[in-house]
Design an enzyme around this catalytic site. Structure first.
Site, PDB file in Angstrom:
ATOM      1  N   LYS A  39      93.352  85.467  71.713  1.00 26.21           N
ATOM      2  CA  LYS A  39      94.747  85.124  71.432  1.00 26.21           C
ATOM      3  C   LYS A  39      95.689  86.189  71.986  1.00 26.21           C
ATOM      4  O   LYS A  39      96.663  85.879  72.677  1.00 26.21           O
ATOM      5  CB  LYS A  39      94.927  85.012  69.910  1.00 26.21           C
ATOM      6  N   ARG A 112      98.114  87.743  62.502  1.00 27.50           N
ATOM      7  CA  ARG A 112      97.023  86.798  62.763  1.00 27.50           C
ATOM      8  C   ARG A 112      95.821  87.515  63.363  1.00 27.50           C
ATOM      9  O   ARG A 112      95.969  88.475  64.109  1.00 27.50           O
ATOM     10  CB  ARG A 112      97.467  85.708  63.748  1.00 27.50           C
ATOM     11  N   GLY A 121      89.613  79.047  61.963  1.00 29.72           N
ATOM     12  CA  GLY A 121      89.649  78.924  60.510  1.00 29.72           C
ATOM     13  C   GLY A 121      88.806  79.926  59.764  1.00 29.72           C
ATOM     14  O   GLY A 121      88.728  79.890  58.537  1.00 29.72           O
ATOM     15  N   MET A 123      89.044  83.322  59.966  1.00 30.48           N
ATOM     16  CA  MET A 123      89.681  84.570  59.553  1.00 30.48           C
ATOM     17  C   MET A 123      91.102  84.285  59.071  1.00 30.48           C
ATOM     18  O   MET A 123      91.576  83.164  59.074  1.00 30.48           O
ATOM     19  CB  MET A 123      89.621  85.578  60.682  1.00 30.48           C
ATOM     20  N   ARG A 380      95.363  78.480  75.429  1.00 29.19           N
ATOM     21  CA  ARG A 380      93.955  78.821  75.639  1.00 29.19           C
ATOM     22  C   ARG A 380      93.282  77.650  76.350  1.00 29.19           C
ATOM     23  O   ARG A 380      93.809  76.535  76.352  1.00 29.19           O
ATOM     24  CB  ARG A 380      93.256  79.120  74.319  1.00 29.19           C
ATOM     25  N   HIS A 498      63.741  69.410  58.411  1.00 31.78           N
ATOM     26  CA  HIS A 498      62.811  68.428  58.967  1.00 31.78           C
ATOM     27  C   HIS A 498      63.546  67.349  59.761  1.00 31.78           C
ATOM     28  O   HIS A 498      63.205  67.046  60.905  1.00 31.78           O
ATOM     29  CB  HIS A 498      61.990  67.792  57.835  1.00 31.78           C
ATOM     30  N   ARG A 605      50.172  61.798  82.888  1.00 32.42           N
ATOM     31  CA  ARG A 605      48.982  62.066  82.070  1.00 32.42           C
ATOM     32  C   ARG A 605      48.098  60.838  82.054  1.00 32.42           C
ATOM     33  O   ARG A 605      48.460  59.823  81.457  1.00 32.42           O
ATOM     34  CB  ARG A 605      49.414  62.438  80.654  1.00 32.42           C
ATOM     35  N   SER A 811      51.236  74.599  87.558  1.00 36.63           N
ATOM     36  CA  SER A 811      52.287  73.979  86.768  1.00 36.63           C
ATOM     37  C   SER A 811      52.181  74.535  85.363  1.00 36.63           C
ATOM     38  O   SER A 811      51.119  74.456  84.734  1.00 36.63           O
ATOM     39  CB  SER A 811      52.109  72.466  86.761  1.00 36.63           C
ATOM     40  N   CYS A 878      55.911  71.846  83.494  1.00 38.71           N
ATOM     41  CA  CYS A 878      55.876  70.472  83.021  1.00 38.71           C
ATOM     42  C   CYS A 878      55.854  70.388  81.504  1.00 38.71           C
ATOM     43  O   CYS A 878      55.669  69.344  80.929  1.00 38.71           O
ATOM     44  CB  CYS A 878      54.683  69.724  83.624  1.00 38.71           C
ATOM     45  N   TYR A 898      59.995  73.876  91.105  1.00 32.98           N
ATOM     46  CA  TYR A 898      60.555  72.701  90.455  1.00 32.98           C
ATOM     47  C   TYR A 898      60.414  72.783  88.949  1.00 32.98           C
ATOM     48  O   TYR A 898      59.618  73.578  88.431  1.00 32.98           O
ATOM     49  CB  TYR A 898      59.893  71.415  90.973  1.00 32.98           C
TER      50      TYR A 898
END
Lengths: 922, 922
Positions: A39, A112, A121, A123, A380, A498, A605, A811, A878, A898
């Site tokens: 700021k 400020r 919000g 501080m 900003r 979870h 796979r 890989s 991979c 890659y």
């Protein structure tokens, strides 16, 4: 530690702690964010840069160094600070022709916070500092006798100050209900009740005057201290409160989440108060130089006449659009700033153009109009959503405002991610207020009907209903319900709960820790605030922001805007060095990934093809192969399996025509493929011509204590050479036939779970033999291909030089490499990961983003040693990290050729690979 | 590859391929084993060394380089060879005054192999070369008309030559039954039948003459070639056969087992024939300069009058003792050499003394007496059993024959191991003939009654009977029976079969792959040859040699000879740098290990104490702790557990008074401790005040897919700090109380399964707090101790520098480190290990001996990085490798401070640590 000691030392005498700005000049500038905070640096830039010199209310910034000093010196300031603050105050007084604490013509200031990185919000702020019994009369005179305005300002000061400075900064943190602010608000409510009015604005000057006295008595009663009636005491109190708020509970928690270091500290901005609430020639507003919701290049914002900034936030009055473009359903009937104050609007329009050009990015600006005079309070870089970020980046390159490199750095991978999931239509979100908020645990948007159990979720979706699973929290038993739900919403749990882990793994929309929800399972309803929602009611979630809406909001599939996306990604393609491949196990996946820009398959796979849709014949035959006991049985099962294998490999190779396809030989623990259903077991027994008890015995003998480190990968190929043989045959024959048809296909045979070069020797002997046989069969001279290995066992990384003698490519299987380097079973990490993250033992889940320190070192060692032996060794990744932006940057840095990731992560990978190049240049 | 190319290049003209010896001179000497092979070098030394000049029949050695050349040049010899052989032959002829191929006075020679390292019986020998139709009459004349002798020699030549040269060297390898040798033997049997005699010796000269003709016809019929009647053809045929035998099936297999490189090649020794069968003034014998069975410093050997070496081996006649000392039950009535030929005995006695002094080690010698003249045919370092090796080493140091360093290098760890297991009394073994032989899979000896099933083994031992479990092969279901058996004997399986792996793990006597056994489970009997043994019959096994005896042979517990053992081990203690600690989980184990010389405990596993004998109260409480769901439940269970923990720790610390004790905090996967019995579960549920279904739910939630990489070790301490707290309290309080009692105890707290330094930070905070509390409680200023960590996770090794900032010691947990570096679950390796060893993918089981290349590099990295940060970092190993000799040498090399192993491996470790110092010096 060392760093702060250096800072301490450098805090010598005559050090500059206070940076002044105002009157077309400034001590600081935009580049000094570390010292002045975001700021402060931007205020200095706006006020002082020769090309801007915008009307910023004068003020000064106390540097972040003072904050550091403050915490290292028992909350004391450097000696020089007071004098420097006083000098700066004098400069303001001169410019404003007012005097701080002056009874006649008093200057009011705001205090400020302003950290290096925005902590919205988190501080404290104190406004209207300087109002005392001594200055109030002068202030009334200065406002042309607006007593109500002055006492309103005074009661705001008292409320803020008592809360922020006297209570919080003193370290008193009562429950919100018991806090001083709430107690003062109660007094105000009582006053309104006594007067029979509803709004604060309905209280008159006298009411407010009485209220101010009541406030001060209450403060003395509760906090045992007088509200200070001295302007300087108020100022220093405010400054101290801002510094103290750096270590407030909320700020500390926020930094923990955002990863902001505790020792950065905050700056303090002291600035002349300007008032947007001085009448109808006053106003306050916020605006963006472009539309942050969709990226349109249009000036966009809203304002309120006769109001202060906090009124806009409070949401009591509906702000008006600044121009027609900004109008929405809610405010299209209100008068625009362009109409109400055309001159001011014109000034503002020019300023915002200047600012965007100056900063070369979309700006978020705050302005206040005091009695017809425009003041710029803040500017900003504006936040934006994903689609907007991409559009602005592409547009600004076209406008020649920024380079393509800058454009790429302007779009974060998570912003791009928003374009890859359906999101809630931004317009609809604007017009609806969320009913509650939680932690954004899974990206994108989703709408569905509430269900309260995993079983219901499964049942309802079977009926074709879209559901959102709402739970206190989830556990592994809910997984099936979670999978079928459009989204998951939980009342408890954090970003590593979870639900959050599972949802992120699937890229599914999810909000967790939504603690305002009260869930009543028995009555199948939930309460949020005063709202009650029942099972079957529609809700809509914005998982990217953690917002919950009532009803079914329209969705918006940004992936459909593929022109824009493609334009942006082709910028990335010009920069990146890494090739992007995909992990695809079916021809269908391969095609999808190709559409997203994949340049080959990094992981196909073989065993996964058997889980495809349609017939379960191949799976049955695979099981038969696995349950075989003798080589003869196994060979016969393999022979039956062979045509399926060849067919799928052929189709996948063909789908990737022109690109390489890495085919991994069968890997996972065999017993994973043992069927659980009785009927399947019976069928299998019959087919193998053995009885069921014998089959069960075979199945049991396949079970392992730690299958992740058991009889898998190349170990299978060693013990059962015929398995390797059949796979090699399928690969070579499929390739031969496609080559004969003029296709450009290039298989790379990948041997998994290797820990020693001798394993590859052994397998290559078998593969080579099949190769020669195939050449003969198809009368060909050569079938171009490579034979390489996965590096997924720590030991393999260490002996990569030996392995590179035989392997033509590496890989990295970073899933397993992470499991074994950490000794963390990914399936069992749930028992401790949350605690590990919470206690900061781990910064992040190493299965999400590569652990660069440990696993990363093994990767570096392997590449280094491998390339010492084979200069042109092709190296890729991979594991699932191949789609993680931070990991992709790492892969680029260590010189991989890659990365390979799931099809829908390919665009993210293209962006990240380009950003990697640019970050490395910095 | 490169090495052999160099050899090839260096094979330039005029290179010396033939080394002559005889007549007090020799071209070579004992140091040239690589070039001349062991036999050749020793013949040269005996013949030519100025201090020896022993009566060695003259001859020459064709070097191993010729063997290499032969295999690199399509089985051709270097051009120079023929000339050099001829020159050497001339020298022999001069010395012997005979001529090779001369009709009047023919020289006969033997052709024998001689590799760098002895490969007994693996390669070929041809004797009596030079007998042809041309030389036979001369030979008869030279032997004073001993026609029978000459034709006997001739038929031996024909039998050997046709088998070795004409059949084997030509690459024909029929079944033994079909081989030419067997066919000739059949002719000889027929002849004996015709003549109505029993022994070869009963055939007269005419019989033998006829037989020789029959032999030659048969050879022509079967092999389609004439038996060569030319002395030079015979010689070159013999030489070629020896070279060819280097790559014979048996030799290749032997080298594979013994780890002898294929490219060493063999030398060929051509030597004048001397005959111990020329009458009663002739004899042949073998002797040792000390008794190889017990180490006594006495000349020891046996001989046969009028016999050839092969007659001794054939075992038809019982050899006589050379002196009274060498007499046994079997031969004590026969006349000793000392009595029958006192002069020759005296000569031989002086020679053997000379040889031992010259070679400074016990020698195994072969001699022949031809017509009253003594010839030395061979001398080499004599093989000896463990007790003898130790005794000789200790004695020779006392005699000042060798230094203590040499003494240590003379005893291999496996020889020492023999002293640590009961063995079959060597005397008894001498007097009994084994009924069959298998692979020596588990050391030591054992006697017991035959049982044919694991269940019977369990039943019988419950009745106090000693049993030996005899099976076709074993599988995991037999483990209980294997455990209770004295020993295990299987008909099938190799050194890595299930039985072998399990037995070695337990240090239990075991013989596998004893393929002569025919086991008849249904009739509970076994047949070996013509013997039939039933269930309950006694047998005795020598697991060190793989020998099976009928009946109950007496055992001999060498550990009881502790004076000798201690004398030897104190030699080791003077040399070794590594400290030797032990892995002990109970005070009882600690005491045992101290007796064996342990200098502290390197691994005391807290959770193992709960499996002790006596009350299962502590185990119950541990289970209760594990099944707790809330911190409160857990704390209450921990409080109940605390007194047991403290008591056991205290007793163990006390047992190790004066030495450090490393105490590992609770580690293994918790669900391992969940009881399986219904009754225990019920009791547990009751104690926790929950119902059984709830308890089962808790138990299920503890199950993991890959427990080895699950919620264990430090991860438990992080999630349940109270567990760490209680353990620290038990350790500190036990220590404090012992210190107050004047004991010198020193606990080292070890945190297991660490992968990141932050885990230790976290735990140290808890431990530190307990420490301060304990100091206060006992009013002490200090409790000396260390806090360190196990390095058993690959990542931990890589970030050892960070870990060393907080850990005061490292202990390598090489079991887990091996598991995770290889990705080999030790419990599941059975599925592929046998194939891996068989296909030489792995040289050895990495859980037996440290994989120095991979795991070893991690260890080196960890020590290096750890000591960079903490110079005096104490480093040890506590995995099972700590008792493996090769691994101990590695530990010494990489600069560890100590190794820790199971109590009964401590002596092995003391020896290995000393050998490590000496090997590194070399």
């Amino acid at each position: 530690m060392r760093k702060s000691q250096e800072v301490k030392k450098s805090l010598t005498k005559n050090r500059k702690y206070v940076y002044f700005f105002g009157g077309g000049k400034a001590d600081g500038n935009e580049k000094m964010k570390e010292l002045l905070g975001g700021k402060g640096a931007n205020l200095a830039e706006m006020a002082g840069h020769p090309k801007l010199r915008l009307p910023v209310p004068p003020g000064f910034t106390i540097t972040t160094e003072v904050c550091t000093y403050y915490y290292q010196n028992k909350k004391k300031y450097p000696k020089e600070l007071e004098e420097q603050v006083n000098t700066a105050l004098r400069k303001i007084e001169l410019l404003m022709n007012k005097k701080f604490g002056d009874p006649e013509n008093p200057l009011l200031v705001s205090v400020r916070s302003g950290a290096r990185k925005s902590m919205p919000g988190m501080m404290e702020t104190v406004l209207n500092i300087g109002l005392t019994s001594k200055t109030i009369p002068g202030m009334i005179k200065q406002t042309g006798g607006n007593t109500r305005f002055v006492y309103d300002a005074y009661r705001r000061l008292i409320m803020m100050y008592s809360d922020v400075v006297m209570e919080k900064a003193a370290g008193i943190e009562p429950e919100d209900e018991m806090g001083i602010r709430r107690q003062l608000e109660r007094l105000m409510d009582e006053m309104k009740e006594r007067k029979g009015v509803k709004n604060d604005t309905d209280l008159d000057a006298d009411d407010l005057k009485v209220l101010c006295e009541e406030f001060k008595s209450k403060i003395k009663e509760v906090l045992k201290k007088e509200f200070p009636d001295d302007h300087m005491e108020q100022l220093w109190g405010g400054i101290g409160a801002v510094f103290a708020s750096w270590n407030g509970k909320r700020a500390v928690a926020y930094r923990k989440i955002e990863g902001i270091p505790d020792d950065w500290g905050t700056a303090v901005n002291v600035q002349t108060m300007v008032f947007g609430n001085m009448g109808n020639d006053s106003a306050t507003g916020v605006a963006f130089t472009r539309n942050p919701g969709n990226g349109d290049n249009n000036f966009y914002g809203e304002y309120l006449v006769n109001a202060q900034g906090e009124d806009v936030v409070a949401g009591i009055r509906t702000p008006a659009p600044i121009n027609d473009y900004s109008a929405s359903e809610h405010n299209k009937n209100l008068v625009t700033l362009e109409k109400s104050m055309p001159e001011i609007y014109k000034q503002l329009f020019i300023i915002q153009k200047k600012l965007e050009k100056h900063y070369r990015d979309m700006q978020d600006i705050e302005f206040t109009i005091e009695k017809g005079k425009l003041y710029m309070l803040q500017c900003r870089v504006g936040k934006r959503n994903g689609p907007a970020a991409v559009k602005m980046a592409v547009d600004m390159v076209k406008e020649k405002l920024i380079t393509k490199e800058e454009a790429i750095m302007r779009v974060t991978p998570s912003q791009l991610d928003e374009l890859l999931h359906p999101i809630v239509d931004p317009k609809a979100e604007k017009e609806n207020k969320p009913i509650t908020k939680g932690l954004p645990a899974g990206p994108g948007g989703a709408a569905g009907m509430i269900v309260f159990s995993a079983n219901d979720a499964v049942e309802w979706s079977k009926q074709g209903k879209k559901v959102i699973l709402v739970r206190e929290e989830t556990n592994p038993e809910d997984v099936e319900g979670m999978r079928v739900a459009q989204a998951i919403l939980t009342a408890r749990g954090g970003m590593t709960s979870h639900a959050a882990l599972v949802a992120r793994g699937w890229g599914k929309c999810c909000i967790v820790g939504c603690d305002e929800l009260e869930i009543d399972y028995s009555n199948k309803k939930l309460v949020v605030g005063e709202k009650v929602l029942k099972e079957g009611d529609w809700i809509t979630l914005n998982g990217t922001k953690g917002l919950v809406y009532e009803g079914q909001l329209p969705m918006f599939d940004a992936t459909e805007e593929s022109t824009l996306l493609n334009e942006f990604l082709s910028l990335c393609d010009k920069i990146r060095k890494l090739k992007i491949r995909t992990n695809a196990d079916t021809p269908k996946d391969a095609k999808k990934a190709r559409f997203f820009g994949a340049e080959g398959i990094g992981l196909f796979r073989i065993e996964h093809m058997f889980y495809g849709e349609g017939s379960d014949e191949p799976l049955f035959k695979l099981r038969k192969m696995i349950m075989s006991k003798t080589e003869q049985e196994r060979r016969s099962a393999l022979n039956e399996l062979f045509p399926y294998m060849k067919k799928d490999i052929k189709a996948t190779l063909e789908a990737m025509d022109g690109y390489p396809v890495t085919i991994r030989l069968i890997d996972p623990p065999l017993h994973e493929f043992v069927p659980h259903e009785e009927s399947k077991l019976l069928e299998l027994a019959k087919s193998l011509n053995i009885d069921i008890s014998n089959l069960e015995k075979r199945a049991n003998s396949l079970r392992e204590s730690n299958p992740m480190m058991g009889h898998r990968g190349v170990r299978l190929g060693v013990t059962y050479p015929e398995i390797t043989e059949t796979q090699a045959k399928a690969i070579y024959e499929a390739t031969a036939e496609l080559l004969k048809n003029g296709k450009k296909v290039f298989p790379e045979i990948m041997i998994p779970v290797v820990c020693k070069e001798t394993e590859i020797f052994d397998q290559i002997k078998i593969i080579k033999k099949v190769y020669e046989e195939t050449l003969k069969k198809y009368a060909m001279k050569k079938i171009p291909h490579l034979v390489g290995t996965m590096i997924e066992i720590p030991r393999a990384a260490l002996v990569a030089n030996k392995i590179a003698e035989v392997a033509e490519f590496f890989s990295f299987g970073t899933n397993d490499l992470t499991q074994m380097s950490f000794g963390f079973s990914r399936d069992d990490i749930g028992g401790f990961l949350a605690d590990y993250l919470d206690k900061k033992i781990l910064k992040e889940d190493p299965f999400q983003s590569i652990d660069q320190e440990g696993v990363g070192e093994l990767i570096k060692i392997a590449i280094d040693r491998g390339r010492k032996i084979r200069k042109d060794l092709k190296v890729g990744i991979c594991g699932e990290h191949g789609g993680d932006p931070a990991s992709i940057i790492f892969c680029h840095k260590v010189g991989m050729n890659y990365v390979s990731c799931s099809p829908f992560r390919v665009p993210i990978a293209r962006l990240s690979a380009a950003r990697a190049v640019l970050e490395l240049k910095k």
